[in-house]
Design a protein around this motif. Structure first.
Motif, PDB file in Angstrom:
ATOM      1  N   ARG A 115      40.378  48.763  78.236  1.00  0.00           N
ATOM      2  CA  ARG A 115      41.406  48.339  79.176  1.00  0.00           C
ATOM      3  C   ARG A 115      41.217  46.889  79.567  1.00  0.00           C
ATOM      4  O   ARG A 115      40.134  46.322  79.405  1.00  0.00           O
ATOM      5  CB  ARG A 115      41.390  49.213  80.423  1.00  0.00           C
ATOM      6  CG  ARG A 115      40.024  49.311  81.114  1.00  0.00           C
ATOM      7  CD  ARG A 115      39.786  48.210  82.124  1.00  0.00           C
ATOM      8  NE  ARG A 115      38.419  48.217  82.608  1.00  0.00           N
ATOM      9  CZ  ARG A 115      37.603  47.197  82.456  1.00  0.00           C
ATOM     10  NH1 ARG A 115      37.969  46.139  81.784  1.00  0.00           N
ATOM     11  NH2 ARG A 115      36.391  47.223  82.968  1.00  0.00           N
ATOM     12  N   THR A 116      42.296  46.271  80.018  1.00  0.00           N
ATOM     13  CA  THR A 116      42.219  45.007  80.740  1.00  0.00           C
ATOM     14  C   THR A 116      42.878  45.260  82.088  1.00  0.00           C
ATOM     15  O   THR A 116      43.709  46.163  82.226  1.00  0.00           O
ATOM     16  CB  THR A 116      42.933  43.839  80.018  1.00  0.00           C
ATOM     17  OG1 THR A 116      44.296  44.174  79.798  1.00  0.00           O
ATOM     18  CG2 THR A 116      42.253  43.497  78.707  1.00  0.00           C
ATOM     19  N   VAL A 117      42.506  44.459  83.073  1.00  0.00           N
ATOM     20  CA  VAL A 117      43.037  44.613  84.425  1.00  0.00           C
ATOM     21  C   VAL A 117      43.483  43.235  84.899  1.00  0.00           C
ATOM     22  O   VAL A 117      42.740  42.269  84.776  1.00  0.00           O
ATOM     23  CB  VAL A 117      41.962  45.192  85.381  1.00  0.00           C
ATOM     24  CG1 VAL A 117      42.534  45.383  86.771  1.00  0.00           C
ATOM     25  CG2 VAL A 117      41.387  46.486  84.838  1.00  0.00           C
ATOM     26  N   ARG A 118      44.708  43.168  85.444  1.00  0.00           N
ATOM     27  CA  ARG A 118      45.184  41.869  85.932  1.00  0.00           C
ATOM     28  C   ARG A 118      45.928  42.035  87.256  1.00  0.00           C
ATOM     29  O   ARG A 118      46.582  43.047  87.496  1.00  0.00           O
ATOM     30  CB  ARG A 118      46.065  41.179  84.904  1.00  0.00           C
ATOM     31  CG  ARG A 118      47.451  41.735  84.774  1.00  0.00           C
ATOM     32  CD  ARG A 118      48.325  40.944  83.786  1.00  0.00           C
ATOM     33  NE  ARG A 118      49.677  41.447  83.781  1.00  0.00           N
ATOM     34  CZ  ARG A 118      50.126  42.418  83.008  1.00  0.00           C
ATOM     35  NH1 ARG A 118      49.313  43.000  82.146  1.00  0.00           N
ATOM     36  NH2 ARG A 118      51.383  42.807  83.085  1.00  0.00           N
ATOM     37  N   TYR A 119      45.825  41.015  88.062  1.00  0.00           N
ATOM     38  CA  TYR A 119      46.566  40.910  89.321  1.00  0.00           C
ATOM     39  C   TYR A 119      47.984  40.480  88.984  1.00  0.00           C
ATOM     40  O   TYR A 119      48.201  39.538  88.224  1.00  0.00           O
ATOM     41  CB  TYR A 119      45.876  39.863  90.202  1.00  0.00           C
ATOM     42  CG  TYR A 119      46.606  39.552  91.474  1.00  0.00           C
ATOM     43  CD1 TYR A 119      46.433  40.331  92.599  1.00  0.00           C
ATOM     44  CD2 TYR A 119      47.452  38.456  91.552  1.00  0.00           C
ATOM     45  CE1 TYR A 119      47.098  40.034  93.780  1.00  0.00           C
ATOM     46  CE2 TYR A 119      48.119  38.152  92.722  1.00  0.00           C
ATOM     47  CZ  TYR A 119      47.935  38.949  93.836  1.00  0.00           C
ATOM     48  OH  TYR A 119      48.593  38.655  94.993  1.00  0.00           O
ATOM     49  N   GLU A 120      48.977  41.187  89.520  1.00  0.00           N
ATOM     50  CA  GLU A 120      50.371  40.882  89.196  1.00  0.00           C
ATOM     51  C   GLU A 120      51.104  40.203  90.345  1.00  0.00           C
ATOM     52  O   GLU A 120      52.099  39.536  90.125  1.00  0.00           O
ATOM     53  CB  GLU A 120      51.088  42.174  88.795  1.00  0.00           C
ATOM     54  CG  GLU A 120      52.454  41.962  88.227  1.00  0.00           C
ATOM     55  CD  GLU A 120      52.476  41.204  86.892  1.00  0.00           C
ATOM     56  OE1 GLU A 120      53.525  40.614  86.591  1.00  0.00           O
ATOM     57  OE2 GLU A 120      51.472  41.185  86.176  1.00  0.00           O
ATOM     58  N   GLY A 121      50.651  40.386  91.579  1.00  0.00           N
ATOM     59  CA  GLY A 121      51.310  39.770  92.725  1.00  0.00           C
ATOM     60  C   GLY A 121      51.116  40.636  93.959  1.00  0.00           C
ATOM     61  O   GLY A 121      50.562  41.731  93.885  1.00  0.00           O
ATOM     62  N   SER A 122      51.578  40.118  95.107  1.00  0.00           N
ATOM     63  CA  SER A 122      51.434  40.896  96.333  1.00  0.00           C
ATOM     64  C   SER A 122      52.543  40.556  97.308  1.00  0.00           C
ATOM     65  O   SER A 122      53.207  39.538  97.199  1.00  0.00           O
ATOM     66  CB  SER A 122      50.070  40.652  96.980  1.00  0.00           C
ATOM     67  OG  SER A 122      49.928  39.296  97.352  1.00  0.00           O
ATOM     68  N   GLY A 123      52.701  41.462  98.259  1.00  0.00           N
ATOM     69  CA  GLY A 123      53.674  41.285  99.323  1.00  0.00           C
ATOM     70  C   GLY A 123      53.637  42.476 100.252  1.00  0.00           C
ATOM     71  O   GLY A 123      53.311  43.590  99.837  1.00  0.00           O
ATOM     72  N   MET A 124      53.934  42.248 101.502  1.00  0.00           N
ATOM     73  CA  MET A 124      53.988  43.296 102.516  1.00  0.00           C
ATOM     74  C   MET A 124      52.687  44.102 102.602  1.00  0.00           C
ATOM     75  O   MET A 124      52.702  45.308 102.796  1.00  0.00           O
ATOM     76  CB  MET A 124      55.194  44.203 102.270  1.00  0.00           C
ATOM     77  CG  MET A 124      56.514  43.429 102.343  1.00  0.00           C
ATOM     78  SD  MET A 124      57.973  44.411 102.045  1.00  0.00           S
ATOM     79  CE  MET A 124      57.946  45.493 103.456  1.00  0.00           C
ATOM     80  N   GLY A 125      51.556  43.419 102.421  1.00  0.00           N
ATOM     81  CA  GLY A 125      50.256  44.063 102.597  1.00  0.00           C
ATOM     82  C   GLY A 125      49.730  44.804 101.391  1.00  0.00           C
ATOM     83  O   GLY A 125      48.670  45.428 101.454  1.00  0.00           O
ATOM     84  N   TYR A 126      50.435  44.751 100.268  1.00  0.00           N
ATOM     85  CA  TYR A 126      50.014  45.450  99.054  1.00  0.00           C
ATOM     86  C   TYR A 126      49.992  44.494  97.873  1.00  0.00           C
ATOM     87  O   TYR A 126      50.766  43.539  97.820  1.00  0.00           O
ATOM     88  CB  TYR A 126      50.973  46.593  98.716  1.00  0.00           C
ATOM     89  CG  TYR A 126      50.839  47.756  99.653  1.00  0.00           C
ATOM     90  CD1 TYR A 126      49.960  48.794  99.388  1.00  0.00           C
ATOM     91  CD2 TYR A 126      51.592  47.810 100.821  1.00  0.00           C
ATOM     92  CE1 TYR A 126      49.837  49.862 100.259  1.00  0.00           C
ATOM     93  CE2 TYR A 126      51.470  48.877 101.705  1.00  0.00           C
ATOM     94  CZ  TYR A 126      50.587  49.894 101.413  1.00  0.00           C
ATOM     95  OH  TYR A 126      50.462  50.945 102.278  1.00  0.00           O
ATOM     96  N   ALA A 127      49.129  44.781  96.924  1.00  0.00           N
ATOM     97  CA  ALA A 127      49.080  44.035  95.674  1.00  0.00           C
ATOM     98  C   ALA A 127      49.476  44.957  94.536  1.00  0.00           C
ATOM     99  O   ALA A 127      49.256  46.171  94.602  1.00  0.00           O
ATOM    100  CB  ALA A 127      47.675  43.498  95.431  1.00  0.00           C
TER     101      ALA A 127
END
Length: 162
Positions: A115-127
């Motif tokens: 697997r790979t894991v990546r951050y996609e974005g956040s808003g309203m207290g959640y990512a």
């Protein structure tokens, strides 16, 4: 808040390493890394909350895979889910598994090779964190995680948005 996230990330890394889960919680890396390494969309480096949510999802996925394969010496799959996921998400995943006759985390009947894991974005207290799963036949699939920035349990897991 940053100390709480740093502590959560440290615990996730340590628990993954103690369980021998391979690259349990890699640092965010630039695009082009091989499978098993996370990616970031920011060239200037990840923020602490980004790293924390990526580490949390990575630790969950690696410990869950290990438990499914029977190589997690501490927990079975249900216990891993109970530690990392909200009770509501666990109930949703149980219903998904019953309806689809497949593993609700991997979204398949078998176990991914990597697997790979990546951050996609956040808003309203959640990512949003995306796990790209690599299969033995060369195919991939993405699973999207909804992760609270406050360090609490993973709140959502779904197929990619359409």
């Amino acid at each position: 808040m940053r100390n709480k996230m740093r502590k959560a990330a440290t615990i996730a890394v340590a628990s993954g390493l103690l369980l021998g889960a391979g690259a349990a919680a890699p640092a965010l890396a630039v695009s082009g890394s091989p499978p098993g390494v996370a990616h970031s969309h920011q060239a200037s480096g990840p923020r602490a909350d980004e790293a924390g949510v990526v580490h949390r999802v990575t630790a969950f996925w690696d410990q869950y895979k290990s438990a499914v394969l029977g190589t997690n010496p501490v927990m079975n799959p249900a216990e891993v889910r109970g530690e990392f996921l909200t009770p509501e998400l666990n109930a949703e995943l149980d219903a998904w598994a019953e309806a689809n006759q497949a593993d609700p985390v991997f979204r398949a009947q078998n176990v991914p090779a990597d697997r790979t894991v990546r951050y996609e974005g956040s808003g309203m207290g959640y990512a949003s964190v995306v796990v790209t799963q690599y299969w033995g036949d060369g195919s991939t699939n993405d699973v999207w995680y909804r992760v609270p920035l406050d360090g609490s349990r993973i709140a959502g897991l779904q197929d990619p948005p359409v």
